[in-house]
Scaffold this motif. Sequence first.
Motif, PDB file in Angstrom:
ATOM      1  N   TYR A 165      28.066  54.715  33.667  1.00 58.17           N
ATOM      2  CA  TYR A 165      27.457  53.247  33.810  1.00 58.17           C
ATOM      3  C   TYR A 165      28.305  52.502  34.318  1.00 58.17           C
ATOM      4  O   TYR A 165      27.994  51.280  35.126  1.00 58.17           O
ATOM      5  CB  TYR A 165      26.830  53.030  32.516  1.00 58.17           C
ATOM      6  N   GLY A 166      29.763  52.303  33.873  1.00 62.47           N
ATOM      7  CA  GLY A 166      30.793  51.558  34.198  1.00 62.47           C
ATOM      8  C   GLY A 166      30.984  51.370  35.473  1.00 62.47           C
ATOM      9  O   GLY A 166      31.236  50.309  36.180  1.00 62.47           O
ATOM     10  N   THR A 167      31.200  52.688  36.109  1.00 59.13           N
ATOM     11  CA  THR A 167      31.231  52.837  37.498  1.00 59.13           C
ATOM     12  C   THR A 167      30.082  52.337  38.427  1.00 59.13           C
ATOM     13  O   THR A 167      30.357  51.478  39.292  1.00 59.13           O
ATOM     14  CB  THR A 167      31.497  54.112  37.836  1.00 59.13           C
ATOM     15  N   ARG A 168      28.910  52.304  37.903  1.00 56.58           N
ATOM     16  CA  ARG A 168      27.731  52.029  38.779  1.00 56.58           C
ATOM     17  C   ARG A 168      27.851  50.433  38.745  1.00 56.58           C
ATOM     18  O   ARG A 168      27.507  49.599  39.682  1.00 56.58           O
ATOM     19  CB  ARG A 168      26.524  52.770  38.164  1.00 56.58           C
ATOM     20  N   LEU A 169      27.926  49.650  37.428  1.00 55.84           N
ATOM     21  CA  LEU A 169      28.243  48.410  37.337  1.00 55.84           C
ATOM     22  C   LEU A 169      29.249  47.708  38.170  1.00 55.84           C
ATOM     23  O   LEU A 169      28.879  46.774  38.993  1.00 55.84           O
ATOM     24  CB  LEU A 169      28.415  47.967  35.707  1.00 55.84           C
ATOM     25  N   ALA A 170      30.344  48.395  38.163  1.00 60.10           N
ATOM     26  CA  ALA A 170      31.522  48.028  39.019  1.00 60.10           C
ATOM     27  C   ALA A 170      31.073  47.737  40.610  1.00 60.10           C
ATOM     28  O   ALA A 170      31.234  46.771  41.229  1.00 60.10           O
ATOM     29  CB  ALA A 170      32.686  48.644  39.129  1.00 60.10           C
ATOM     30  N   GLN A 171      30.164  49.077  41.078  1.00 66.55           N
ATOM     31  CA  GLN A 171      29.786  49.224  42.416  1.00 66.55           C
ATOM     32  C   GLN A 171      28.934  47.947  42.681  1.00 66.55           C
ATOM     33  O   GLN A 171      29.007  47.101  43.733  1.00 66.55           O
ATOM     34  CB  GLN A 171      29.112  50.374  42.465  1.00 66.55           C
ATOM     35  N   LEU A 172      27.914  47.763  41.691  1.00 69.82           N
ATOM     36  CA  LEU A 172      26.892  46.715  42.001  1.00 69.82           C
ATOM     37  C   LEU A 172      27.485  45.222  41.900  1.00 69.82           C
ATOM     38  O   LEU A 172      27.094  44.443  42.716  1.00 69.82           O
ATOM     39  CB  LEU A 172      25.629  46.639  40.759  1.00 69.82           C
ATOM     40  N   LEU A 173      28.379  44.854  40.966  1.00 68.41           N
ATOM     41  CA  LEU A 173      29.211  43.744  41.138  1.00 68.41           C
ATOM     42  C   LEU A 173      29.962  43.331  42.360  1.00 68.41           C
ATOM     43  O   LEU A 173      29.903  42.291  42.792  1.00 68.41           O
ATOM     44  CB  LEU A 173      29.924  43.599  39.848  1.00 68.41           C
ATOM     45  N   GLU A 174      30.407  44.522  42.676  1.00 68.69           N
ATOM     46  CA  GLU A 174      31.273  44.339  44.237  1.00 68.69           C
ATOM     47  C   GLU A 174      30.296  44.279  45.398  1.00 68.69           C
ATOM     48  O   GLU A 174      30.609  43.381  46.123  1.00 68.69           O
ATOM     49  CB  GLU A 174      32.292  45.527  44.428  1.00 68.69           C
ATOM     50  N   GLU A 175      29.309  44.669  45.234  1.00 68.24           N
ATOM     51  CA  GLU A 175      28.367  44.350  46.324  1.00 68.24           C
ATOM     52  C   GLU A 175      27.907  43.005  46.177  1.00 68.24           C
ATOM     53  O   GLU A 175      27.464  42.359  47.496  1.00 68.24           O
ATOM     54  CB  GLU A 175      27.092  45.381  46.092  1.00 68.24           C
ATOM     55  N   ALA A 176      27.685  42.527  45.013  1.00 63.45           N
ATOM     56  CA  ALA A 176      27.229  41.136  44.874  1.00 63.45           C
ATOM     57  C   ALA A 176      28.330  40.046  45.136  1.00 63.45           C
ATOM     58  O   ALA A 176      28.204  38.959  44.998  1.00 63.45           O
ATOM     59  CB  ALA A 176      26.609  40.839  43.278  1.00 63.45           C
ATOM     60  N   GLY A 177      29.567  40.530  45.524  1.00 65.06           N
ATOM     61  CA  GLY A 177      30.714  39.776  46.196  1.00 65.06           C
ATOM     62  C   GLY A 177      31.924  39.633  45.422  1.00 65.06           C
ATOM     63  O   GLY A 177      32.700  38.525  45.510  1.00 65.06           O
ATOM     64  N   PHE A 178      31.933  40.331  43.995  1.00 58.22           N
ATOM     65  CA  PHE A 178      32.971  39.948  43.269  1.00 58.22           C
ATOM     66  C   PHE A 178      34.150  40.919  43.174  1.00 58.22           C
ATOM     67  O   PHE A 178      33.940  41.851  43.553  1.00 58.22           O
ATOM     68  CB  PHE A 178      32.422  40.096  41.614  1.00 58.22           C
ATOM     69  N   GLU A 179      35.220  40.550  42.790  1.00 55.30           N
ATOM     70  CA  GLU A 179      36.642  41.422  42.711  1.00 55.30           C
ATOM     71  C   GLU A 179      36.235  41.844  41.410  1.00 55.30           C
ATOM     72  O   GLU A 179      36.484  41.222  40.421  1.00 55.30           O
ATOM     73  CB  GLU A 179      37.527  40.243  42.890  1.00 55.30           C
ATOM     74  N   VAL A 180      36.396  43.236  41.122  1.00 55.57           N
ATOM     75  CA  VAL A 180      36.172  43.790  40.055  1.00 55.57           C
ATOM     76  C   VAL A 180      37.345  44.886  39.695  1.00 55.57           C
ATOM     77  O   VAL A 180      37.884  45.709  40.673  1.00 55.57           O
ATOM     78  CB  VAL A 180      34.864  44.913  39.996  1.00 55.57           C
ATOM     79  N   TYR A 181      37.682  44.787  38.517  1.00 53.13           N
ATOM     80  CA  TYR A 181      38.749  45.588  37.888  1.00 53.13           C
ATOM     81  C   TYR A 181      38.173  46.323  36.767  1.00 53.13           C
ATOM     82  O   TYR A 181      37.578  45.825  35.550  1.00 53.13           O
ATOM     83  CB  TYR A 181      39.947  45.006  37.390  1.00 53.13           C
ATOM     84  N   SER A 182      38.331  47.817  36.557  1.00 55.94           N
ATOM     85  CA  SER A 182      37.844  48.609  35.470  1.00 55.94           C
ATOM     86  C   SER A 182      38.676  49.455  34.991  1.00 55.94           C
ATOM     87  O   SER A 182      39.882  49.963  35.394  1.00 55.94           O
ATOM     88  CB  SER A 182      36.807  49.822  36.190  1.00 55.94           C
ATOM     89  N   ILE A 183      38.491  49.699  33.596  1.00 56.33           N
ATOM     90  CA  ILE A 183      39.636  50.506  32.729  1.00 56.33           C
ATOM     91  C   ILE A 183      38.805  51.068  31.744  1.00 56.33           C
ATOM     92  O   ILE A 183      37.988  50.568  30.895  1.00 56.33           O
ATOM     93  CB  ILE A 183      40.904  49.824  32.330  1.00 56.33           C
ATOM     94  N   ASN A 184      38.991  52.385  31.468  1.00 55.48           N
ATOM     95  CA  ASN A 184      38.289  53.073  30.615  1.00 55.48           C
ATOM     96  C   ASN A 184      39.077  53.311  29.361  1.00 55.48           C
ATOM     97  O   ASN A 184      40.176  52.900  29.534  1.00 55.48           O
ATOM     98  CB  ASN A 184      37.818  54.518  30.951  1.00 55.48           C
ATOM     99  N   CYS A 185      38.658  53.452  28.097  1.00 52.04           N
ATOM    100  CA  CYS A 185      39.306  53.274  26.951  1.00 52.04           C
ATOM    101  C   CYS A 185      40.439  54.143  26.605  1.00 52.04           C
ATOM    102  O   CYS A 185      41.139  53.933  25.928  1.00 52.04           O
ATOM    103  CB  CYS A 185      38.084  53.580  25.848  1.00 52.04           C
ATOM    104  N   LYS A 186      40.582  55.503  27.394  1.00 48.98           N
ATOM    105  CA  LYS A 186      41.449  56.571  27.197  1.00 48.98           C
ATOM    106  C   LYS A 186      42.716  56.281  28.404  1.00 48.98           C
ATOM    107  O   LYS A 186      43.602  57.256  28.505  1.00 48.98           O
ATOM    108  CB  LYS A 186      41.002  57.801  27.173  1.00 48.98           C
ATOM    109  N   GLU A 187      42.418  55.462  29.314  1.00 54.78           N
ATOM    110  CA  GLU A 187      43.210  55.552  30.295  1.00 54.78           C
ATOM    111  C   GLU A 187      44.673  55.224  30.156  1.00 54.78           C
ATOM    112  O   GLU A 187      45.505  55.590  31.030  1.00 54.78           O
ATOM    113  CB  GLU A 187      42.572  54.341  31.345  1.00 54.78           C
ATOM    114  N   SER A 188      45.006  54.560  28.947  1.00 55.56           N
ATOM    115  CA  SER A 188      46.341  54.244  28.659  1.00 55.56           C
ATOM    116  C   SER A 188      47.425  55.430  28.418  1.00 55.56           C
ATOM    117  O   SER A 188      48.441  55.581  28.471  1.00 55.56           O
ATOM    118  CB  SER A 188      46.605  53.134  27.573  1.00 55.56           C
TER     119      SER A 188
END
Length: 149
Positions: A51-74
């Motif tokens: 869901y987060g990946t899809r949201l990021a894609q849709l926001l980028e398509e809408a012209g935003f610069e998007v940064y994503s991070i999942n909870c266990k990435e650290s």
Amino acid sequence: MTHHYSDEDKRQMLIAAQSLNKSRLRELIDFCHLSGFRKLGIATCTGVVAYGTRLAQLLEEAGFEVYSINCKESGLKACELNESLRGPSCDPLSQAEYLNAQGCELNIIVGLCLGHGILFEKYSKAPVTTFLVKDFATKHNPATNLLPE
């Protein structure tokens, strides 16, 4: 009762009023455009990362610069928080720090656990909104818990 909204608060209230009766996604996109936000952050749970990946894609398509991070990435190990815990741990503090470092102007929660979302909001420098509440028992629709059976 006297309300003490700042001029900026009043501006945001007016922008929010322009998004009534739209889908949450359309409301988010319109609100960000009208607010002048360009850099958006997404803090997501690994359990709902699609869901987060899809949201990021849709926001980028809408012209935003998007940064994503999942909870266990650290890579935080649960035993670092409590010796009785094992395995990787969620790390909402690192999520907030990462998105703060990117200069995100609005951060969006996608499915963080309740307590982790609270900590993320505490450490986020940018305002935070929730797009998806993780609730596997109700297919992510916790409002159904409020309806009579």
